[in-house]
Design a protein around this motif. Structure first.
Motif, PDB file in Angstrom:
ATOM      1  N   PRO A 130       0.794  -1.231   0.000  1.00  0.00           N
ATOM      2  CA  PRO A 130       0.000   0.000   0.000  1.00  0.00           C
ATOM      3  C   PRO A 130       0.827   1.282   0.000  1.00  0.00           C
ATOM      4  CG  PRO A 130      -0.985  -1.596   1.482  1.00  0.00           C
ATOM      5  CD  PRO A 130       0.315  -2.189   1.023  1.00  0.00           C
ATOM      6  N   GLU A 131       1.917   1.299   0.765  1.00  0.00           N
ATOM      7  CA  GLU A 131       2.711   2.530   0.832  1.00  0.00           C
ATOM      8  C   GLU A 131       3.357   2.848  -0.520  1.00  0.00           C
ATOM      9  OE1 GLU A 131       5.168  -0.907   2.530  1.00  0.00           O
ATOM     10  OE2 GLU A 131       3.113  -0.129   2.702  1.00  0.00           O
ATOM     11  N   GLN A 132       3.744   1.807  -1.272  1.00  0.00           N
ATOM     12  CA  GLN A 132       4.319   2.042  -2.592  1.00  0.00           C
ATOM     13  C   GLN A 132       3.251   2.493  -3.574  1.00  0.00           C
ATOM     14  OE1 GLN A 132       6.427  -1.287  -4.365  1.00  0.00           O
ATOM     15  NE2 GLN A 132       6.511  -0.293  -6.372  1.00  0.00           N
ATOM     16  N   LEU A 133       2.089   1.845  -3.523  1.00  0.00           N
ATOM     17  CA  LEU A 133       0.984   2.220  -4.404  1.00  0.00           C
ATOM     18  C   LEU A 133       0.578   3.665  -4.163  1.00  0.00           C
ATOM     19  CD1 LEU A 133      -1.275   1.712  -6.409  1.00  0.00           C
ATOM     20  CD2 LEU A 133      -2.566   0.566  -4.579  1.00  0.00           C
ATOM     21  N   LEU A 134       0.473   4.056  -2.901  1.00  0.00           N
ATOM     22  CA  LEU A 134       0.095   5.429  -2.586  1.00  0.00           C
ATOM     23  C   LEU A 134       1.149   6.415  -3.087  1.00  0.00           C
ATOM     24  CD1 LEU A 134      -1.825   7.397  -1.196  1.00  0.00           C
ATOM     25  CD2 LEU A 134      -0.650   6.923   0.974  1.00  0.00           C
ATOM     26  N   ALA A 135       2.405   6.088  -2.901  1.00  0.00           N
ATOM     27  CA  ALA A 135       3.486   6.963  -3.376  1.00  0.00           C
ATOM     28  C   ALA A 135       3.457   7.084  -4.901  1.00  0.00           C
ATOM     29  CB  ALA A 135       4.838   6.430  -2.910  1.00  0.00           C
ATOM     30  N   ASP A 136       3.226   5.964  -5.582  1.00  0.00           N
ATOM     31  CA  ASP A 136       3.164   5.982  -7.053  1.00  0.00           C
ATOM     32  C   ASP A 136       2.008   6.850  -7.539  1.00  0.00           C
ATOM     33  OD1 ASP A 136       5.332   4.305  -7.117  1.00  0.00           O
ATOM     34  OD2 ASP A 136       4.192   2.495  -7.628  1.00  0.00           O
ATOM     35  N   TRP A 137       0.851   6.720  -6.866  1.00  0.00           N
ATOM     36  CA  TRP A 137      -0.309   7.523  -7.271  1.00  0.00           C
ATOM     37  C   TRP A 137      -0.028   9.008  -7.068  1.00  0.00           C
ATOM     38  CZ3 TRP A 137      -4.743   9.023  -3.710  1.00  0.00           C
ATOM     39  CH2 TRP A 137      -5.740   9.713  -4.423  1.00  0.00           C
ATOM     40  N   ARG A 138       0.577   9.353  -5.946  1.00  0.00           N
ATOM     41  CA  ARG A 138       0.893  10.757  -5.677  1.00  0.00           C
ATOM     42  C   ARG A 138       1.848  11.318  -6.725  1.00  0.00           C
ATOM     43  NH1 ARG A 138       1.816  10.085   0.876  1.00  0.00           N
ATOM     44  NH2 ARG A 138      -0.368  10.436   1.501  1.00  0.00           N
ATOM     45  N   THR A 139       2.907  10.565  -7.001  1.00  0.00           N
ATOM     46  CA  THR A 139       3.898  11.042  -7.976  1.00  0.00           C
ATOM     47  C   THR A 139       3.274  11.206  -9.354  1.00  0.00           C
ATOM     48  OG1 THR A 139       5.689   9.953  -6.770  1.00  0.00           O
ATOM     49  CG2 THR A 139       6.092  10.509  -9.080  1.00  0.00           C
ATOM     50  N   GLY A 140       2.486  10.223  -9.757  1.00  0.00           N
ATOM     51  CA  GLY A 140       1.881  10.250 -11.085  1.00  0.00           C
ATOM     52  C   GLY A 140       0.877  11.372 -11.256  1.00  0.00           C
ATOM     53  N   ARG A 141       0.037  11.584 -10.249  1.00  0.00           N
ATOM     54  CA  ARG A 141      -0.994  12.614 -10.408  1.00  0.00           C
ATOM     55  C   ARG A 141      -0.387  14.014 -10.366  1.00  0.00           C
ATOM     56  NH1 ARG A 141      -2.728  11.524  -4.456  1.00  0.00           N
ATOM     57  NH2 ARG A 141      -2.619  13.596  -3.521  1.00  0.00           N
ATOM     58  N   GLU A 142       0.692  14.185  -9.602  1.00  0.00           N
ATOM     59  CA  GLU A 142       1.371  15.483  -9.578  1.00  0.00           C
ATOM     60  C   GLU A 142       2.027  15.764 -10.931  1.00  0.00           C
ATOM     61  OE1 GLU A 142       4.016  15.302  -6.290  1.00  0.00           O
ATOM     62  OE2 GLU A 142       2.411  15.300  -4.777  1.00  0.00           O
ATOM     63  N   ALA A 143       2.640  14.744 -11.519  1.00  0.00           N
ATOM     64  CA  ALA A 143       3.248  14.913 -12.840  1.00  0.00           C
ATOM     65  C   ALA A 143       2.191  15.225 -13.892  1.00  0.00           C
ATOM     66  CB  ALA A 143       4.027  13.657 -13.212  1.00  0.00           C
ATOM     67  N   LEU A 144       1.038  14.575 -13.774  1.00  0.00           N
ATOM     68  CA  LEU A 144      -0.038  14.832 -14.722  1.00  0.00           C
ATOM     69  C   LEU A 144      -0.554  16.263 -14.589  1.00  0.00           C
ATOM     70  CD1 LEU A 144      -2.123  14.010 -16.831  1.00  0.00           C
ATOM     71  CD2 LEU A 144      -3.516  13.061 -14.978  1.00  0.00           C
ATOM     72  N   ALA A 145      -0.756  16.715 -13.362  1.00  0.00           N
ATOM     73  CA  ALA A 145      -1.233  18.086 -13.156  1.00  0.00           C
ATOM     74  C   ALA A 145      -0.253  19.096 -13.747  1.00  0.00           C
ATOM     75  CB  ALA A 145      -1.446  18.357 -11.665  1.00  0.00           C
ATOM     76  N   ASP A 146       1.038  18.864 -13.551  1.00  0.00           N
ATOM     77  CA  ASP A 146       2.049  19.762 -14.121  1.00  0.00           C
ATOM     78  C   ASP A 146       1.980  19.760 -15.645  1.00  0.00           C
ATOM     79  OD1 ASP A 146       2.946  20.421 -11.605  1.00  0.00           O
ATOM     80  OD2 ASP A 146       4.641  19.029 -11.629  1.00  0.00           O
ATOM     81  N   ALA A 147       1.804  18.577 -16.236  1.00  0.00           N
ATOM     82  CA  ALA A 147       1.735  18.474 -17.698  1.00  0.00           C
ATOM     83  C   ALA A 147       0.491  19.165 -18.232  1.00  0.00           C
ATOM     84  CB  ALA A 147       1.756  17.005 -18.116  1.00  0.00           C
ATOM     85  N   LEU A 148      -0.616  19.035 -17.520  1.00  0.00           N
ATOM     86  CA  LEU A 148      -1.851  19.703 -17.951  1.00  0.00           C
ATOM     87  C   LEU A 148      -1.700  21.224 -17.869  1.00  0.00           C
ATOM     88  CD1 LEU A 148      -4.446  17.385 -16.174  1.00  0.00           C
ATOM     89  CD2 LEU A 148      -4.204  17.663 -18.647  1.00  0.00           C
ATOM     90  N   ARG A 149      -1.059  21.692 -16.819  1.00  0.00           N
ATOM     91  CA  ARG A 149      -0.907  23.147 -16.644  1.00  0.00           C
ATOM     92  C   ARG A 149       0.003  23.760 -17.703  1.00  0.00           C
ATOM     93  NH1 ARG A 149      -3.280  24.553 -11.902  1.00  0.00           N
ATOM     94  NH2 ARG A 149      -3.348  23.019 -10.205  1.00  0.00           N
ATOM     95  N   THR A 150       0.950  22.998 -18.208  1.00  0.00           N
ATOM     96  CA  THR A 150       1.925  23.546 -19.165  1.00  0.00           C
ATOM     97  C   THR A 150       1.630  23.135 -20.607  1.00  0.00           C
ATOM     98  OG1 THR A 150       3.395  21.652 -18.750  1.00  0.00           O
ATOM     99  CG2 THR A 150       3.740  23.643 -17.434  1.00  0.00           C
ATOM    100  N   ALA A 151       0.504  22.471 -20.835  1.00  0.00           N
ATOM    101  CA  ALA A 151       0.155  22.049 -22.200  1.00  0.00           C
ATOM    102  C   ALA A 151      -0.108  23.275 -23.075  1.00  0.00           C
ATOM    103  CB  ALA A 151      -1.082  21.161 -22.167  1.00  0.00           C
ATOM    104  N   PRO A 152       0.269  23.217 -24.332  1.00  0.00           N
ATOM    105  CA  PRO A 152       0.045  24.359 -25.228  1.00  0.00           C
ATOM    106  C   PRO A 152      -1.445  24.658 -25.399  1.00  0.00           C
ATOM    107  CG  PRO A 152       1.561  22.755 -26.197  1.00  0.00           C
ATOM    108  CD  PRO A 152       0.962  22.101 -25.003  1.00  0.00           C
ATOM    109  N   ASP A 153      -1.767  25.911 -25.603  1.00  0.00           N
ATOM    110  CA  ASP A 153      -3.147  26.293 -25.878  1.00  0.00           C
ATOM    111  C   ASP A 153      -3.649  25.571 -27.121  1.00  0.00           C
ATOM    112  OD1 ASP A 153      -3.031  28.002 -23.747  1.00  0.00           O
ATOM    113  OD2 ASP A 153      -2.742  29.818 -24.960  1.00  0.00           O
ATOM    114  N   GLY A 154      -4.853  25.041 -27.039  1.00  0.00           N
ATOM    115  CA  GLY A 154      -5.451  24.380 -28.195  1.00  0.00           C
ATOM    116  C   GLY A 154      -4.972  22.961 -28.434  1.00  0.00           C
TER     117      GLY A 154
END
Length: 271
Positions: A92-116
């Protein structure tokens, strides 16, 4: 949606709320069964981590995403279940860490995605806002399953607005995935949000209408509750049919949930 920032912010808030539910869970609680057949709490979080990873790949490496889709389609069994099963096998501790890392990376990618920008997916390509909305929808829906397993009641928020909008926009998809011709005319949808605000979509003079609580509509389009247990009302035969088949997620028709038969008045009026 011109600026995807609000939905990305709400996606992060929804994820953090779910994180608080599972962060202090025991190993026994991670193994609890959820309403999704065969899925434990760990399966639910593993699925979110897997889908976040797929979304990140679609944004940052479209060729890699295409290869992943091709590989998934050749796997025996359901590749979504396979991804959840693989992740659920981690501590569980690894799964939780993986989810946290992945969702933070996704949020960063969404915020910096080009317009359109538009990104490939298992269904039609998605914009940045659509990708964030889909992730919020899944995080909320799978979070409900986790909360159910843990015996926790979650307070709905106006973050549901994004899920409502997605549910309305996927009306024609729901008809099509059931082999039905979508209605030509738009529906009037009037839903009351958790704060009491009225959320309205479609022409005021539309013949077919759907009304009720926004929470119930979100439960319906994510197939977390049976229509018979929800206080939604349909006026018009096409709107009535829609409430029987609505789904806001990509893929084939879901199996939905069995009615609880808790005494709530059945909804829907094929007038």
């Amino acid at each position: 949606m011109a600026d995807p920032t609000p939905v990305i912010d709400d996606l992060c808030a929804e994820s953090e709320e779910l994180d608080r539910l599972v962060a202090g869970a025991s190993a026994e609680q991670w193994a609890l069964a959820t309403p999704a057949a065969g899925w434990t709490v760990a399966h639910q979080i593993a699925h979110l981590a897997w889908t976040d990873h797929s979304s990140l790949l679609a944004i940052t490496d479209q060729e890699g995403f295409a290869r992943a889709v091709e590989k998934a389609l050749t796997e025996p069994g359901d590749f979504v279940d396979n991804g959840a099963r693989e992740g659920a096998g981690k501590p569980p501790e690894q799964l939780l860490a993986d989810w946290r890392t992945g969702r933070e990376a996704l949020a960063d990618a969404l915020r910096t995605a080009p317009d359109g920008a538009r990104f490939p997916w298992y269904g039609p390509p998605m914009s940045t806002a659509s990708m964030a909305t889909a992730r919020l929808m899944e995080t909320w829906a799978h979070g409900l399953d986790v909360a159910d397993a843990l015996g926790v009641s979650r307070t709905p928020t106006d973050r549901l607005r994004h899920i409502v909008r997605l549910g309305v926009r996927t009306r024609d998809f729901a008809f099509g995935v059931h082999g039905l011709t979508p209605p030509f005319e738009e529906f009037r949808v009037e839903l009351v949000g958790p704060s009491g605000e009225l959320w309205v979509y479609g022409a005021e003079d539309a013949t077919d209408r759907v009304t009720g609580p926004a929470l119930d509509f979100c439960l319906l389009v994510t197939q977390r509750a049976h229509r018979a247990d929800l206080a939604l009302r349909a006026e018009g035969s096409d709107a009535d049919r829609w409430l029987d088949i609505a789904q806001a997620f990509a893929g084939p028709p879901g199996e939905g949930r069995e009615p609880k038969g808790d005494g709530r008045e059945p909804t829907g009026d094929a007038g």
